[in-house]
Motif scaffolding. Structure first.
Motif, PDB file in Angstrom:
ATOM      1  N   GLU A 243       0.821  -1.216   0.000  1.00 14.27           N
ATOM      2  CA  GLU A 243       0.000   0.000   0.000  1.00 14.27           C
ATOM      3  C   GLU A 243       0.855   1.266   0.000  1.00 14.27           C
ATOM      4  OE1 GLU A 243      -3.150   0.480  -0.316  1.00 14.27           O
ATOM      5  OE2 GLU A 243      -3.962  -1.547  -0.105  1.00 14.27           O
ATOM      6  N   LEU A 244       1.982   1.230   0.696  1.00 16.89           N
ATOM      7  CA  LEU A 244       2.841   2.413   0.786  1.00 16.89           C
ATOM      8  C   LEU A 244       3.824   2.511  -0.372  1.00 16.89           C
ATOM      9  CD1 LEU A 244       3.645   2.405   4.628  1.00 16.89           C
ATOM     10  CD2 LEU A 244       1.800   3.613   3.427  1.00 16.89           C
ATOM     11  N   GLY A 245       3.910   1.459  -1.185  1.00 20.37           N
ATOM     12  CA  GLY A 245       4.813   1.478  -2.324  1.00 20.37           C
ATOM     13  C   GLY A 245       6.274   1.361  -1.943  1.00 20.37           C
ATOM     14  N   VAL A 246       6.566   0.618  -0.886  1.00 19.69           N
ATOM     15  CA  VAL A 246       7.946   0.462  -0.419  1.00 19.69           C
ATOM     16  C   VAL A 246       8.719  -0.424  -1.380  1.00 19.69           C
ATOM     17  CG1 VAL A 246       9.409  -0.385   1.460  1.00 19.69           C
ATOM     18  CG2 VAL A 246       7.227   0.732   1.981  1.00 19.69           C
ATOM     19  N   VAL A 247       9.929  -0.029  -1.710  1.00 15.37           N
ATOM     20  CA  VAL A 247      10.871  -0.889  -2.423  1.00 15.37           C
ATOM     21  C   VAL A 247      12.105  -1.018  -1.544  1.00 15.37           C
ATOM     22  CG1 VAL A 247      12.401  -1.119  -4.408  1.00 15.37           C
ATOM     23  CG2 VAL A 247      10.043  -0.351  -4.737  1.00 15.37           C
ATOM     24  N   GLY A 248      12.491  -2.265  -1.264  1.00 12.93           N
ATOM     25  CA  GLY A 248      13.561  -2.543  -0.318  1.00 12.93           C
ATOM     26  C   GLY A 248      12.979  -3.176   0.926  1.00 12.93           C
ATOM     27  N   LEU A 249      13.709  -3.066   2.033  1.00 18.18           N
ATOM     28  CA  LEU A 249      13.263  -3.652   3.297  1.00 18.18           C
ATOM     29  C   LEU A 249      12.254  -2.753   3.992  1.00 18.18           C
ATOM     30  CD1 LEU A 249      14.180  -6.266   4.869  1.00 18.18           C
ATOM     31  CD2 LEU A 249      15.602  -5.645   2.907  1.00 18.18           C
ATOM     32  N   LEU A 250      11.259  -3.360   4.583  1.00 18.61           N
ATOM     33  CA  LEU A 250      10.336  -2.682   5.482  1.00 18.61           C
ATOM     34  C   LEU A 250      10.300  -3.462   6.784  1.00 18.61           C
ATOM     35  CD1 LEU A 250       8.065  -0.638   6.238  1.00 18.61           C
ATOM     36  CD2 LEU A 250       6.431  -2.293   5.266  1.00 18.61           C
ATOM     37  N   ALA A 251      10.652  -2.800   7.884  1.00 20.68           N
ATOM     38  CA  ALA A 251      10.534  -3.394   9.211  1.00 20.68           C
ATOM     39  C   ALA A 251       9.330  -2.770   9.896  1.00 20.68           C
ATOM     40  CB  ALA A 251      11.798  -3.149  10.028  1.00 20.68           C
ATOM     41  N   VAL A 252       8.392  -3.609  10.303  1.00 19.18           N
ATOM     42  CA  VAL A 252       7.205  -3.148  11.019  1.00 19.18           C
ATOM     43  C   VAL A 252       7.362  -3.567  12.471  1.00 19.18           C
ATOM     44  CG1 VAL A 252       4.694  -3.194  11.152  1.00 19.18           C
ATOM     45  CG2 VAL A 252       5.823  -3.440   8.922  1.00 19.18           C
ATOM     46  N   GLU A 253       7.612  -2.580  13.327  1.00 18.09           N
ATOM     47  CA  GLU A 253       7.731  -2.846  14.755  1.00 18.09           C
ATOM     48  C   GLU A 253       6.327  -2.900  15.344  1.00 18.09           C
ATOM     49  OE1 GLU A 253      10.791  -0.548  16.847  1.00 18.09           O
ATOM     50  OE2 GLU A 253      11.345   0.260  14.887  1.00 18.09           O
ATOM     51  N   LEU A 254       6.063  -3.952  16.124  1.00 18.26           N
ATOM     52  CA  LEU A 254       4.709  -4.246  16.577  1.00 18.26           C
ATOM     53  C   LEU A 254       4.645  -4.426  18.096  1.00 18.26           C
ATOM     54  CD1 LEU A 254       4.048  -6.991  13.886  1.00 18.26           C
ATOM     55  CD2 LEU A 254       2.909  -4.763  13.933  1.00 18.26           C
ATOM     56  N   PHE A 255       3.498  -4.071  18.660  1.00 14.90           N
ATOM     57  CA  PHE A 255       3.144  -4.466  20.018  1.00 14.90           C
ATOM     58  C   PHE A 255       2.196  -5.661  19.913  1.00 14.90           C
ATOM     59  CE2 PHE A 255       3.442   0.291  21.031  1.00 14.90           C
ATOM     60  CZ  PHE A 255       4.758   0.201  21.434  1.00 14.90           C
ATOM     61  N   GLU A 256       2.484  -6.708  20.651  1.00 15.70           N
ATOM     62  CA  GLU A 256       1.530  -7.807  20.749  1.00 15.70           C
ATOM     63  C   GLU A 256       0.658  -7.570  21.969  1.00 15.70           C
ATOM     64  OE1 GLU A 256       1.153 -12.681  20.878  1.00 15.70           O
ATOM     65  OE2 GLU A 256       3.007 -11.742  21.572  1.00 15.70           O
ATOM     66  N   THR A 257      -0.656  -7.564  21.761  1.00 18.16           N
ATOM     67  CA  THR A 257      -1.613  -7.379  22.837  1.00 18.16           C
ATOM     68  C   THR A 257      -2.504  -8.608  22.930  1.00 18.16           C
ATOM     69  OG1 THR A 257      -3.414  -6.407  21.532  1.00 18.16           O
ATOM     70  CG2 THR A 257      -1.624  -4.925  22.208  1.00 18.16           C
ATOM     71  N   ASP A 258      -3.404  -8.606  23.898  1.00 16.98           N
ATOM     72  CA  ASP A 258      -4.334  -9.726  24.034  1.00 16.98           C
ATOM     73  C   ASP A 258      -5.253  -9.847  22.822  1.00 16.98           C
ATOM     74  OD1 ASP A 258      -3.307 -10.334  26.511  1.00 16.98           O
ATOM     75  OD2 ASP A 258      -4.850  -9.249  27.634  1.00 16.98           O
ATOM     76  N   ASP A 259      -5.454  -8.746  22.111  1.00 20.49           N
ATOM     77  CA  ASP A 259      -6.398  -8.737  20.985  1.00 20.49           C
ATOM     78  C   ASP A 259      -5.743  -8.858  19.617  1.00 20.49           C
ATOM     79  OD1 ASP A 259      -8.580  -8.333  22.746  1.00 20.49           O
ATOM     80  OD2 ASP A 259      -8.094  -6.195  22.846  1.00 20.49           O
ATOM     81  N   GLY A 260      -4.419  -8.852  19.558  1.00 22.06           N
ATOM     82  CA  GLY A 260      -3.737  -8.917  18.266  1.00 22.06           C
ATOM     83  C   GLY A 260      -2.488  -8.068  18.277  1.00 22.06           C
ATOM     84  N   VAL A 261      -2.059  -7.634  17.081  1.00 25.23           N
ATOM     85  CA  VAL A 261      -0.857  -6.812  16.977  1.00 25.23           C
ATOM     86  C   VAL A 261      -1.237  -5.375  16.645  1.00 25.23           C
ATOM     87  CG1 VAL A 261       0.666  -8.719  16.352  1.00 25.23           C
ATOM     88  CG2 VAL A 261      -0.540  -7.473  14.549  1.00 25.23           C
ATOM     89  N   VAL A 262      -0.402  -4.449  17.116  1.00 26.13           N
ATOM     90  CA  VAL A 262      -0.594  -3.018  16.905  1.00 26.13           C
ATOM     91  C   VAL A 262       0.709  -2.448  16.365  1.00 26.13           C
ATOM     92  CG1 VAL A 262      -1.043  -0.799  18.028  1.00 26.13           C
ATOM     93  CG2 VAL A 262      -2.290  -2.843  18.768  1.00 26.13           C
ATOM     94  N   VAL A 263       0.629  -1.618  15.339  1.00 30.57           N
ATOM     95  CA  VAL A 263       1.836  -1.057  14.732  1.00 30.57           C
ATOM     96  C   VAL A 263       2.413   0.031  15.629  1.00 30.57           C
ATOM     97  CG1 VAL A 263       2.808   0.149  12.745  1.00 30.57           C
ATOM     98  CG2 VAL A 263       1.005  -1.556  12.401  1.00 30.57           C
ATOM     99  N   ASN A 264       3.690  -0.124  15.966  1.00 36.24           N
ATOM    100  CA  ASN A 264       4.402   0.892  16.730  1.00 36.24           C
ATOM    101  C   ASN A 264       5.166   1.829  15.794  1.00 36.24           C
ATOM    102  OD1 ASN A 264       5.751   2.346  18.737  1.00 36.24           O
ATOM    103  ND2 ASN A 264       7.351   0.805  18.967  1.00 36.24           N
ATOM    104  N   GLU A 265       6.124   1.306  15.028  1.00 38.94           N
ATOM    105  CA  GLU A 265       6.950   2.127  14.155  1.00 38.94           C
ATOM    106  C   GLU A 265       7.182   1.419  12.825  1.00 38.94           C
ATOM    107  OE1 GLU A 265       7.826   5.099  14.897  1.00 38.94           O
ATOM    108  OE2 GLU A 265       7.794   5.234  17.089  1.00 38.94           O
ATOM    109  N   LEU A 266       7.637   2.190  11.830  1.00 36.67           N
ATOM    110  CA  LEU A 266       8.049   1.658  10.535  1.00 36.67           C
ATOM    111  C   LEU A 266       9.485   2.094  10.257  1.00 36.67           C
ATOM    112  CD1 LEU A 266       4.975   2.567   8.262  1.00 36.67           C
ATOM    113  CD2 LEU A 266       5.356   0.425   9.504  1.00 36.67           C
ATOM    114  N   ALA A 267      10.266   1.205   9.648  1.00 35.58           N
ATOM    115  CA  ALA A 267      11.592   1.561   9.145  1.00 35.58           C
ATOM    116  C   ALA A 267      11.712   0.992   7.739  1.00 35.58           C
ATOM    117  CB  ALA A 267      12.690   1.008  10.038  1.00 35.58           C
ATOM    118  N   MET A 268      12.191   1.805   6.801  1.00 33.66           N
ATOM    119  CA  MET A 268      12.290   1.384   5.400  1.00 33.66           C
ATOM    120  C   MET A 268      13.748   1.273   4.991  1.00 33.66           C
ATOM    121  SD  MET A 268       9.137   3.568   3.805  1.00 33.66           S
ATOM    122  CE  MET A 268       7.519   3.528   4.607  1.00 33.66           C
TER     123      MET A 268
END
Length: 380
Positions: A243-268
């Motif tokens: 969706e963001l049109g990233v080319v290369g590496l994308l690291a999605v830093e996540l919080f795991e909660t009782d209900d699922g995952v939540v996006v904390n930060e992005l690094a490209m």
């Protein structure tokens, strides 16, 4: 194009350890990464053959650096967006491009875009006054404030516990967003690579362990993570890269909660959460990033062992046993430990390298990695 080899030249803006390890990956592809470094003493400048000295804020230096490059990429997100747009207008292939990278540069824009996409994010808002923060908190302190641009390794993030703390921060003039404090079980990271053609490769989801805002340990694969939760995180990362049109590496830093995952930060770019892939995956994140920006087919991302642990080596107190002596002792006691030192001056708390250990049992592998990192930091 390199006229001697007939192979494309990739330029990486920034001379830190990420560029250093990307250079190492480039060698097996027949390349010597071109690096734009602030100083000849920077981590990557000490090992790469093609080093240009200049700053990422100097458009003229960026333009000169890009000449002859098949593609230009980054080992950090701090190049001004306007400079990237100017290079693109010149016809330079920039990966990730300005329209994607801005979402890793600007946390406000990132939160707005992810919210519009329906991605799981913390409750958040832009704030300009202490009153804005107090209104957001609505009596539920603490809340998390983040600098819109420029924060990393715990910098630019503040845990606010009262209106007075909010007031003091606002008075610094730093543009801010504020977020709810997420009730997390642990932190995860999902790393994917995407090529201009649109091919995507996902690595196993890992657990990241933080101390004082710095990642000190990465466990691959994340222990006890259900297959459904792992697939959820990987699919989220793939969807965001697309969706963001990233080319290369994308690291999605996540919080795991009782209900699922939540996006904390992005690094490209290659990311600390993926250093384990040098020994622990069939294709390292650094080679994968090069493959992606050159539009080569992606490499295999499978683990090379059931359990892989990467531990960051931080600078310790001065004096005592030299780092060379520490290496002698470490290799004698644990020949399987793989060490990567970045050629950086040692300062307490600074990342100067990492160690990776592989094995069959996560508990024992984790203990070995922690022991090795502690020994290299402290000599004991």
């Amino acid at each position: 194009m390199d006229t001697r080899t007939g192979l494309p030249v990739v330029g990486m803006v920034g001379g830190g350890q990420l560029a250093r390890m990307t250079h190492q990956a480039a060698i097996s592809l027949g390349q010597s990464l071109r690096v734009l470094s602030v100083s000849p003493d920077d981590s990557a400048a000490l090992v790469a053959a093609d080093v240009r000295i200049g700053t990422h804020t100097d458009l003229a230096a960026l333009r000169e650096f890009a000449k002859g490059c098949e593609a230009v990429t980054f080992d950090h997100e701090h190049v001004p967006t306007g400079h990237i747009e100017a290079l693109e207008a010149d016809g330079v292939k920039i990966f990730p491009g300005s329209k994607a990278l801005v979402f890793a540069q600007d946390k406000g824009l990132m939160r707005e875009r992810l919210s519009a996409l329906g991605a799981p994010v913390p409750r958040w808002r832009r704030v300009a006054t202490a009153g804005d923060i107090k209104s957001f908190a609505a009596g539920s302190w603490p809340v998390v404030a983040k600098a819109v641009r420029g924060g990393y390794d715990g910098r630019g993030v503040w845990m606010l516990s009262s209106p007075s703390e909010a007031r003091s921060l606002v008075e610094t003039g730093t543009p801010l967003i504020v977020e709810e404090r997420v009730p997390l079980r642990r932190e995860l990271a999902a790393l994917v690579a995407r090529s201009p053609f649109g091919q995507v490769a996902a690595y196993p989801v890992v657990e990241t362990v933080q101390q004082d805002g710095i990642c000190v340990e990465v466990l691959a694969p994340a222990p006890g993570l259900s297959e459904a939760r792992a697939l959820e995180a990987q699919q989220l990362a793939i969807d965001l890269a697309t969706e963001l049109g990233v080319v290369g590496l994308l690291a999605v830093e996540l919080f795991e909660t009782d209900d699922g995952v939540v996006v904390n930060e992005l690094a490209m770019r290659p990311h600390n959460s993926g250093h384990w892939t040098i020994e622990g995956a069939r294709t390292s994140q650094f080679e994968q990033h090069l493959r992606a920006v050159l539009d080569y087919p992606m490499g295999a991302t499978t683990l090379t062992a059931p359990a892989v642990v990467m531990a960051n080596v931080l600078g310790g107190p001065s004096g005592g046993m030299s780092i060379d002596e520490r290496l002698h002792h470490l290799f004698a006691t644990d020949p399987g430990a793989r060490v990567h030192l970045y050629g950086k001056l040692v300062r307490p708390g600074r990342k100067i390298g990492h160690v990776t250990v592989l094995g069959d049992d996560m508990t024992s592998v984790r203990a070995r990695a922690a022991r090795a990192a502690k020994w290299l930091q402290e000599g004991s």
